[in-house]
Structures are given as C-alpha cells and as structure tokens.
Scaffold this motif. Structure first.
Motif, PDB file in Angstrom:
ATOM      1  N   ARG A 132      -2.140 -13.281-105.588  1.00  0.00           N
ATOM      2  CA  ARG A 132      -2.358 -14.028-104.369  1.00  0.00           C
ATOM      3  C   ARG A 132      -1.902 -13.321-103.003  1.00  0.00           C
ATOM      4  N   LYS A 133      -0.748 -12.638-103.353  1.00  0.00           N
ATOM      5  CA  LYS A 133      -0.047 -11.870-102.241  1.00  0.00           C
ATOM      6  C   LYS A 133      -0.959 -10.734-101.641  1.00  0.00           C
ATOM      7  N   ILE A 134      -1.544  -9.951-102.800  1.00  0.00           N
ATOM      8  CA  ILE A 134      -2.488  -8.730-102.522  1.00  0.00           C
ATOM      9  C   ILE A 134      -3.653  -9.630-101.568  1.00  0.00           C
ATOM     10  N   SER A 135      -3.891 -10.624-102.046  1.00  0.00           N
ATOM     11  CA  SER A 135      -5.219 -11.272-101.186  1.00  0.00           C
ATOM     12  C   SER A 135      -4.876 -11.382 -99.810  1.00  0.00           C
ATOM     13  N   SER A 136      -3.580 -11.905 -99.515  1.00  0.00           N
ATOM     14  CA  SER A 136      -3.281 -12.253 -98.316  1.00  0.00           C
ATOM     15  C   SER A 136      -2.983 -11.063 -97.565  1.00  0.00           C
ATOM     16  N   ILE A 137      -2.671  -9.890 -97.995  1.00  0.00           N
ATOM     17  CA  ILE A 137      -2.501  -8.714 -97.128  1.00  0.00           C
ATOM     18  C   ILE A 137      -3.799  -8.261 -96.560  1.00  0.00           C
ATOM     19  N   PHE A 138      -4.948  -8.222 -97.647  1.00  0.00           N
ATOM     20  CA  PHE A 138      -6.412  -7.915 -96.956  1.00  0.00           C
ATOM     21  C   PHE A 138      -6.970  -9.224 -95.982  1.00  0.00           C
ATOM     22  N   ARG A 139      -6.684 -10.341 -96.425  1.00  0.00           N
ATOM     23  CA  ARG A 139      -7.184 -11.512 -95.468  1.00  0.00           C
ATOM     24  C   ARG A 139      -6.510 -11.510 -94.144  1.00  0.00           C
ATOM     25  N   THR A 141      -6.413  -8.687 -92.227  1.00  0.00           N
ATOM     26  CA  THR A 141      -7.010  -7.845 -91.310  1.00  0.00           C
ATOM     27  C   THR A 141      -8.480  -8.410 -90.991  1.00  0.00           C
ATOM     28  N   ALA A 142      -8.538  -7.590 -89.649  1.00  0.00           N
ATOM     29  CA  ALA A 142      -9.760  -8.051 -89.060  1.00  0.00           C
ATOM     30  C   ALA A 142     -11.134  -7.470 -89.756  1.00  0.00           C
ATOM     31  N   HIS A 143     -10.898  -6.372 -90.690  1.00  0.00           N
ATOM     32  CA  HIS A 143     -12.308  -5.693 -90.968  1.00  0.00           C
ATOM     33  C   HIS A 143     -12.102  -5.858 -92.675  1.00  0.00           C
ATOM     34  N   LEU A 144     -11.159  -6.081 -93.250  1.00  0.00           N
ATOM     35  CA  LEU A 144     -11.177  -6.049 -94.789  1.00  0.00           C
ATOM     36  C   LEU A 144     -10.849  -7.483 -95.348  1.00  0.00           C
ATOM     37  N   ALA A 145     -11.030  -8.307 -94.650  1.00  0.00           N
ATOM     38  CA  ALA A 145     -10.862  -9.663 -95.272  1.00  0.00           C
ATOM     39  C   ALA A 145     -11.568 -10.072 -96.314  1.00  0.00           C
ATOM     40  N   ALA A 146     -12.848  -9.444 -96.270  1.00  0.00           N
ATOM     41  CA  ALA A 146     -13.694  -9.634 -97.496  1.00  0.00           C
ATOM     42  C   ALA A 146     -13.925  -8.994 -98.499  1.00  0.00           C
ATOM     43  N   TYR A 147     -13.263  -7.722 -98.565  1.00  0.00           N
ATOM     44  CA  TYR A 147     -13.151  -6.683 -99.238  1.00  0.00           C
ATOM     45  C   TYR A 147     -12.692  -7.236-100.587  1.00  0.00           C
ATOM     46  N   ASP A 148     -13.261  -6.894-101.638  1.00  0.00           N
ATOM     47  CA  ASP A 148     -13.008  -7.052-103.128  1.00  0.00           C
ATOM     48  C   ASP A 148     -12.339  -5.727-103.642  1.00  0.00           C
ATOM     49  N   TYR A 149     -11.235  -5.230-103.704  1.00  0.00           N
ATOM     50  CA  TYR A 149     -10.539  -4.227-104.018  1.00  0.00           C
ATOM     51  C   TYR A 149     -10.363  -3.927-105.465  1.00  0.00           C
TER      52      TYR A 149
END
Length: 436
Positions: A132-139, A141-149
């Motif tokens: 969940r923490k990894i998700s919040s790191i990406f969420r 951001t302005a551009h990578l919020a929807a990125y599935d790493y």
C-alpha cells in the motif's frame, strides 16, 4: 554477520520459530516472515527502483517529458522504503485524503504502540502495508499516479505461458459436464497458482509440460481435496446463480481461472461468474482490472486461431455480463482479515452472500481467511474462518507461507521430516471447502 546480530539484538528478534497460537511476525528469526522482511521484500523494492531507472525512456515516452522529476522522486522514495524496512522502521499513517487511507489510518491507530514496526507487527499487516505504501508513493506524483509498476512483469508472465495456455485450450474445447471433468479443471486452476511472482521476488517461472498430466502427477501433493463438496455446491443448484472468484495472480493462473469460469457458464452450473480484482498494484502479480482486459485482448489478437477464438469468446461473455468484473473494493487491499469484513465492509459481505459459491484463489487470500496465526495444523477450516461464512466457499491454494489448517493428525510432522521447508515452496496444495 555482525550487522545481522546487531539488528536482531536491537530489535528484540527471537531466535526461534513462531510459537503456537500467536500471530505470525518477522519477530521470530526461524519464520518465513523474518526471511520475507530481511530478504524477499527488500529485493522486490530494489527491483522496482532499478526498473524505474532502466525504463526511464519508455516512461518518458508514455507519460511525457514532465514525468522526469516524478521518476527521480519515486525511485528515491522506493529506495527509502527499502531502507526503512531493513532498519525495522515504523508503520506511519498515510497522508492522502481518500477513504482507503482513512481505513488504513484507523487500522494503524488501533495497533498497540509497541507493534507498529515491520518486524514487530503481524506479518500480514506489515506486508500489506508495504504494498500500500508503494502505491501511495506513485499516487502522490503528478504524472505516474496511474502507472502500474508491476504490469511489465505480469505481461511477461502471460507471454511465457502461451504454450501451456494453448495446450489447455485444445484439451478443453469439447468437454463434458461431469464431476470428473470439473475435478480436472479445479485442480488445473489450483496448480496454476504455483506461478507466483511475489514468491520469486519477480523472477519469471515458465509453466511447462502437459498441464493435465501434472494434475495426475501432483495428486499426492494435494493434501486436502474438497473438490467433491465444491462440485455438489454447484451441481445441486439451479444453474441460475452466481459464482464469485476472488483473483490472485495474473498470467497463467488468471488464464486457468477463466477456463474454470468458462466451464461453469458453458455447462450451466451458474448464470454469471463475478471476478474480484485488486484496486492497486499488489503483491507483484495480482490481477487488476486492466490486467483482465489486457489478457483477453492478448488472446484475441494471438496469431494462433485456437487462442484467438478463446480470447474473443471470453470478451463476448464479458459483454453479455456472464463474466463480470465486480466494482473495485479497497477491502481486498486492506490489512483486514476476512472475518472482519461484516464489520469493516458490510456491503461487500452482503454481495458475497448473493453467490452460491465463492472461490478464493492463492496464498494471500488463504492467509486472510485464516489470519496470519499459527493455528494447529489439525484445526478445522471452519474454526479458523472465525465466523466468515457469507456463502459456500472454497480456497484453492498452493502452500507458500507457514500456516495451514485441516490436516490429519501427524501429517504435518511427516512432511516436516521429509522437508523442513515444505510450507514455503508452492509444491503442496489444498482445496478446502466450507458450506454456508
């Protein structure tokens, strides 16, 4: 080894196995949880950070030049998260303003103060927190919020499975409605769960050989087989009902989920199969909504006509509503065990009550059914569910964590005598059923 000893001393690590009837936690050095937090999860985080660096040009092409700062920021924060885990850092509240964060923060708030670090808290909570923490790191951001790493790894796993998928497709196009065929398919689905990227920290495993021969060969590795009861729950019903499948992994396992779902619809065992995906990237290989659509499109576009026909058929079943993706539920990516569902998410519990059968896939769903708790291996499945009985339910799980229930007396001891790591390899499986 000095640093290891220092770490253990500083963090009160107990040099022994998890005691009976306690929560599983990385606190116990001889547990899989300890190894998970010292080795496996740091490796997963390093892989994410490294791939952000490696795939930078692709990401910039997809998300625009303005994403560069976000790539640097997320790389830095993922590495920081890895350091936090390796130093047994605290589980801090989430800063986002959404209902999912509120649920998490309320949960964290209720944990005893001395149990708010990665190694002291229950393993299930800490591992879910990390994803969940990894998700919040990406969420953030302005551009990578929807990125599935994790999507690259999931797609690679699918592509590596083409031979196995083709063989299964050819063997299942003209099958009969009977308990023997159903038994084959549910076991095919069970063993499809062996291909799990979160266990290998993302290392790809290619399914090989004839899947149905493997079902036969693996019979002795199936420690509990409730297939007959599962079949009765379907075969004895009107055929107008709903089957819910709680997804685990993308790739070959998702394909075998869909083969089983197709059989349930084609043979009139239910009118609809509802699939429950994850709302955020989860445990590397878990199915998200876009993975489902991607897999169907990948098959539909495949040059082999058999696979292409299967993909198009499944797309058609989805359009007709016979295959249905359930609305996204953050409960599946919360830290809560399933027995807490009626209180934490009563509407989801009510929805599962509509089904004539709920199938829980894989190891993490099993851990959430039982709680990360060192039950006696002979404890009954029903007892371990702690009242979670929305409907007839079954769990298809290859064993990749050191908890289990429902075994006969002495079985666990025999297995430990043969291989002390038997619970960690995914080599053994269970099909357990509880009627509503």
């Amino acid at each position: 080894m000095g640093s290891e000893t220092d770490f253990d001393a500083k963090n009160g690590i107990v040099d022994g196995p998890t005691p009976p009837h306690t929560e599983l936690a990385a606190l116990y050095k001889q547990s899989f949880a300890y190894y998970t937090f010292r080795v496996r999860l740091p490796s997963t985080l390093a892989t994410i950070a490294d791939s952000l660096v490696k795939d930078k040009d692709v990401l910039l092409a997809t998300y625009g030049a303005a994403a560069e700062a976000d790539i640097e920021q997320t790389t830095k924060e993922v590495r920081q998260l890895r350091d936090d885990i390796l130093s047994n850092g605290p589980l801090l509240p989430f800063g986002e303003n959404d209902s999912d964060s509120e649920v998490w923060n309320a949960f964290l708030e209720k944990l005893p103060k001395e149990k708010r670090t990665y190694f002291s808290v229950c393993w299930l909570y800490a591992e879910c927190y990390m994803y969940r923490k990894i998700s919040s790191i990406f969420r953030a951001t302005a551009h990578l919020a929807a990125y599935d790493y994790f999507s690259q790894q999931k797609q690679t796993a699918t592509k590596l499975s083409v031979d196995a998928m083709l063989a299964v497709a050819k063997a299942t196009r003209h099958n009969e409605r009977n308990s023997d065929t159903f038994r084959q398919l549910i076991k095919l689905n069970l063993w499809g769960n062996r291909c799990d990227l979160s266990i290998t920290s993302g290392k790809q495993v290619k399914p090989t050989g004839n899947a149905f021969d493997q079902v036969t060969d693996l019979e002795e590795k199936l420690l509990i087989d409730g297939t007959a009861e599962v079949w009765k729950a379907l075969d004895g019903a009107s055929g107008e009902g709903i089957v819910d499948i709680i997804f685990d992994n993308a790739g070959y396992e998702l394909y075998t989920d869909l083969i089983l779902a197709e059989y349930i619809i084609d043979k009139g065992l239910a009118a609809k199969v509802r699939f429950n995906p994850k709302a955020i990237p989860w445990f590397i290989s878990d199915v998200m909504e876009h993975d489902f659509h991607w897999a169907l499109q990948f098959l539909a576009d495949h040059p082999d006509p058999v696979l292409s026909e299967v993909g198009k058929k499944w797309q058609r079943l989805t359009t007709e509503g016979k295959f249905e993706l359930s609305p996204l539920e953050h409960f599946w990516t919360s830290p809560y065990e399933f027995y807490r569902m009626p209180e934490v998410n009563p509407s989801l519990y009510d929805r599962l009550k509509e089904a004539q059968l709920v199938i829980f896939k894989g190891d993490l769903n099993y851990r959430k059914l039982l709680g990360d708790f060192s039950w006696d291996s002979t404890e009954s499945f029903e007892t371990c569910l702690r009242g979670f009985r929305p409907s007839n339910l079954c769990t298809l799980r290859t064993i990749k964590a050191d908890l289990i229930c429902g075994l006969g007396a002495g079985v666990a001891d025999q297995l430990f005598a043969k291989d002390k790591e038997w619970m960690l390899t995914g080599e053994y499986g269970v099909i357990q059923f509880a009627s509503k």
